[in-house]
Design a protein around this motif. Structure first.
Motif, PDB file in Angstrom:
ATOM      1  N   PRO A  42      51.903   8.561  14.524  1.00  0.00           N
ATOM      2  CA  PRO A  42      50.918   7.820  15.430  1.00  0.00           C
ATOM      3  C   PRO A  42      49.562   8.316  15.393  1.00  0.00           C
ATOM      4  O   PRO A  42      49.201   9.309  15.051  1.00  0.00           O
ATOM      5  CB  PRO A  42      51.636   8.147  16.861  1.00  0.00           C
ATOM      6  CG  PRO A  42      52.947   8.812  16.712  1.00  0.00           C
ATOM      7  CD  PRO A  42      52.811   9.202  15.257  1.00  0.00           C
ATOM      8  N   GLY A  43      48.772   7.272  15.354  1.00  0.00           N
ATOM      9  CA  GLY A  43      47.045   7.797  15.204  1.00  0.00           C
ATOM     10  C   GLY A  43      46.711   7.521  13.677  1.00  0.00           C
ATOM     11  O   GLY A  43      45.642   7.947  13.564  1.00  0.00           O
ATOM     12  N   VAL A  44      47.708   7.350  12.703  1.00  0.00           N
ATOM     13  CA  VAL A  44      47.214   7.354  11.451  1.00  0.00           C
ATOM     14  C   VAL A  44      47.120   5.752  11.052  1.00  0.00           C
ATOM     15  O   VAL A  44      48.184   5.183  11.167  1.00  0.00           O
ATOM     16  CB  VAL A  44      48.261   7.989  10.474  1.00  0.00           C
ATOM     17  CG1 VAL A  44      47.964   7.982   8.990  1.00  0.00           C
ATOM     18  CG2 VAL A  44      48.110   9.681  11.078  1.00  0.00           C
ATOM     19  N   THR A  45      46.210   5.519  10.577  1.00  0.00           N
ATOM     20  CA  THR A  45      45.875   4.075  10.082  1.00  0.00           C
ATOM     21  C   THR A  45      45.531   4.113   8.424  1.00  0.00           C
ATOM     22  O   THR A  45      44.901   4.798   8.006  1.00  0.00           O
ATOM     23  CB  THR A  45      44.630   3.553  10.817  1.00  0.00           C
ATOM     24  OG1 THR A  45      44.924   3.331  12.047  1.00  0.00           O
ATOM     25  CG2 THR A  45      44.342   2.148  10.107  1.00  0.00           C
ATOM     26  N   ILE A  46      46.325   3.367   7.844  1.00  0.00           N
ATOM     27  CA  ILE A  46      46.052   2.925   6.313  1.00  0.00           C
ATOM     28  C   ILE A  46      45.606   1.627   6.071  1.00  0.00           C
ATOM     29  O   ILE A  46      45.427   0.773   7.003  1.00  0.00           O
ATOM     30  CB  ILE A  46      47.230   3.154   5.593  1.00  0.00           C
ATOM     31  CG1 ILE A  46      48.070   2.025   5.631  1.00  0.00           C
ATOM     32  CG2 ILE A  46      48.079   4.483   5.774  1.00  0.00           C
ATOM     33  CD1 ILE A  46      49.265   1.942   4.435  1.00  0.00           C
ATOM     34  N   VAL A  73      53.845   1.910   9.664  1.00  0.00           N
ATOM     35  CA  VAL A  73      52.759   2.468   9.114  1.00  0.00           C
ATOM     36  C   VAL A  73      51.810   1.361   9.760  1.00  0.00           C
ATOM     37  O   VAL A  73      51.560   0.268   9.194  1.00  0.00           O
ATOM     38  CB  VAL A  73      52.802   2.556   7.586  1.00  0.00           C
ATOM     39  CG1 VAL A  73      51.523   2.999   7.139  1.00  0.00           C
ATOM     40  CG2 VAL A  73      54.155   3.523   7.273  1.00  0.00           C
ATOM     41  N   GLN A  74      50.834   2.112  10.629  1.00  0.00           N
ATOM     42  CA  GLN A  74      50.042   1.166  11.023  1.00  0.00           C
ATOM     43  C   GLN A  74      48.700   0.859  10.012  1.00  0.00           C
ATOM     44  O   GLN A  74      48.240   1.751   9.363  1.00  0.00           O
ATOM     45  CB  GLN A  74      48.976   1.945  12.161  1.00  0.00           C
ATOM     46  CG  GLN A  74      48.004   1.144  12.656  1.00  0.00           C
ATOM     47  CD  GLN A  74      47.362   2.156  14.063  1.00  0.00           C
ATOM     48  OE1 GLN A  74      48.068   2.897  14.565  1.00  0.00           O
ATOM     49  NE2 GLN A  74      46.327   1.572  14.354  1.00  0.00           N
ATOM     50  N   GLY A  75      48.298  -0.382   9.838  1.00  0.00           N
ATOM     51  CA  GLY A  75      47.382  -0.989   8.859  1.00  0.00           C
ATOM     52  C   GLY A  75      48.014  -1.243   7.536  1.00  0.00           C
ATOM     53  O   GLY A  75      47.560  -1.644   6.567  1.00  0.00           O
ATOM     54  N   PHE A  76      49.528  -1.275   7.524  1.00  0.00           N
ATOM     55  CA  PHE A  76      50.071  -1.630   6.137  1.00  0.00           C
ATOM     56  C   PHE A  76      49.783  -3.158   5.745  1.00  0.00           C
ATOM     57  O   PHE A  76      49.739  -3.452   4.531  1.00  0.00           O
ATOM     58  CB  PHE A  76      51.649  -1.786   6.480  1.00  0.00           C
ATOM     59  CG  PHE A  76      52.549  -1.773   5.281  1.00  0.00           C
ATOM     60  CD1 PHE A  76      52.698  -0.810   4.224  1.00  0.00           C
ATOM     61  CD2 PHE A  76      52.756  -3.160   4.777  1.00  0.00           C
ATOM     62  CE1 PHE A  76      53.398  -1.246   2.784  1.00  0.00           C
ATOM     63  CE2 PHE A  76      53.634  -3.531   3.693  1.00  0.00           C
ATOM     64  CZ  PHE A  76      53.862  -2.529   2.795  1.00  0.00           C
ATOM     65  N   ASP A  77      49.650  -3.872   6.781  1.00  0.00           N
ATOM     66  CA  ASP A  77      48.989  -5.302   6.471  1.00  0.00           C
ATOM     67  C   ASP A  77      47.390  -5.476   6.402  1.00  0.00           C
ATOM     68  O   ASP A  77      47.209  -6.693   6.277  1.00  0.00           O
ATOM     69  CB  ASP A  77      49.467  -6.510   7.489  1.00  0.00           C
ATOM     70  CG  ASP A  77      51.116  -6.399   7.279  1.00  0.00           C
ATOM     71  OD1 ASP A  77      51.766  -6.094   6.414  1.00  0.00           O
ATOM     72  OD2 ASP A  77      51.558  -6.705   8.479  1.00  0.00           O
TER      73      ASP A  77
END
Length: 177
Positions: A42-46, A73-77
């Motif tokens: 949580p809190g990690v954006t890629i 995974v936050q930001g995968f898209d």
């Protein structure tokens, strides 16, 4: 792969270099990322690369190996095109991490968490090996100035650059020699 693609043609594989791919993170690694699994915290954006890119394929493969859903995974898209765009997103704080090469990390002053090394080879059909343009290319590949430029970029292993690393013989009777 080369046998399959060339079928019954003889060729040599000449090494261009080995480059390292991994996770780019901001200087100081503020999110304390260490592994591919940390990207699902949580809190990690890629930031991710477009479909078909080697970096995206590496990320997907590593996530699958860890049995991590892409949606976890936050930001995968969040897609960018190119290694420099990945580095720019991380460097400007638009993302905490992204997959790219060690040389790009160095160029942008980012930290780098290694994931994989990829060897790149030039495949030359044996029938063209002695042609003057091919010989000039091979002479250039092994030139110390070319090697020093690759080394200056960082993240490249040039110990085999310009060397024949494999030969592929023509198939006879449906079998490879």
């Amino acid at each position: 792969f080369v046998h399959r693609v060339l079928k019954d043609k003889a060729a040599v594989l000449i090494n261009l270099g080995v480059w390292e791919e991994g996770i780019l993170v901001q200087p100081g690694n503020p999110k304390r990322l260490k592994t591919i699994a940390d990207l699902a915290q949580p809190g990690v954006t890629i930031v991710n690369r477009e479909q078909g890119s080697g970096s995206r394929e590496l990320l997907e493969r590593k996530l699958q190996e860890e049995k991590i859903s892409f949606t976890a995974v936050q930001g995968f898209d969040q897609i960018v095109n190119g290694h420099q765009d990945v580095a720019l997103a991380v460097a400007t704080g638009k993302a905490d991490a992204g997959v790219s090469s060690a040389s790009i990390a160095t160029a942008f002053g980012l930290e780098f968490i290694p994931l994989h090394q990829s060897r790149y080879d030039l495949v030359i059909l044996k029938q063209y090996l002695e042609e003057a343009p091919v010989q000039r290319l091979l002479g250039t590949l092994g030139h110390r100035q070319v090697i020093s430029q690759l080394q200056a970029l960082g993240g490249y292993d040039t110990s085999l650059t310009g060397e024949v690393v494999a030969t592929v013989e023509a198939a006879t009777n449906g079998k490879h020699n």
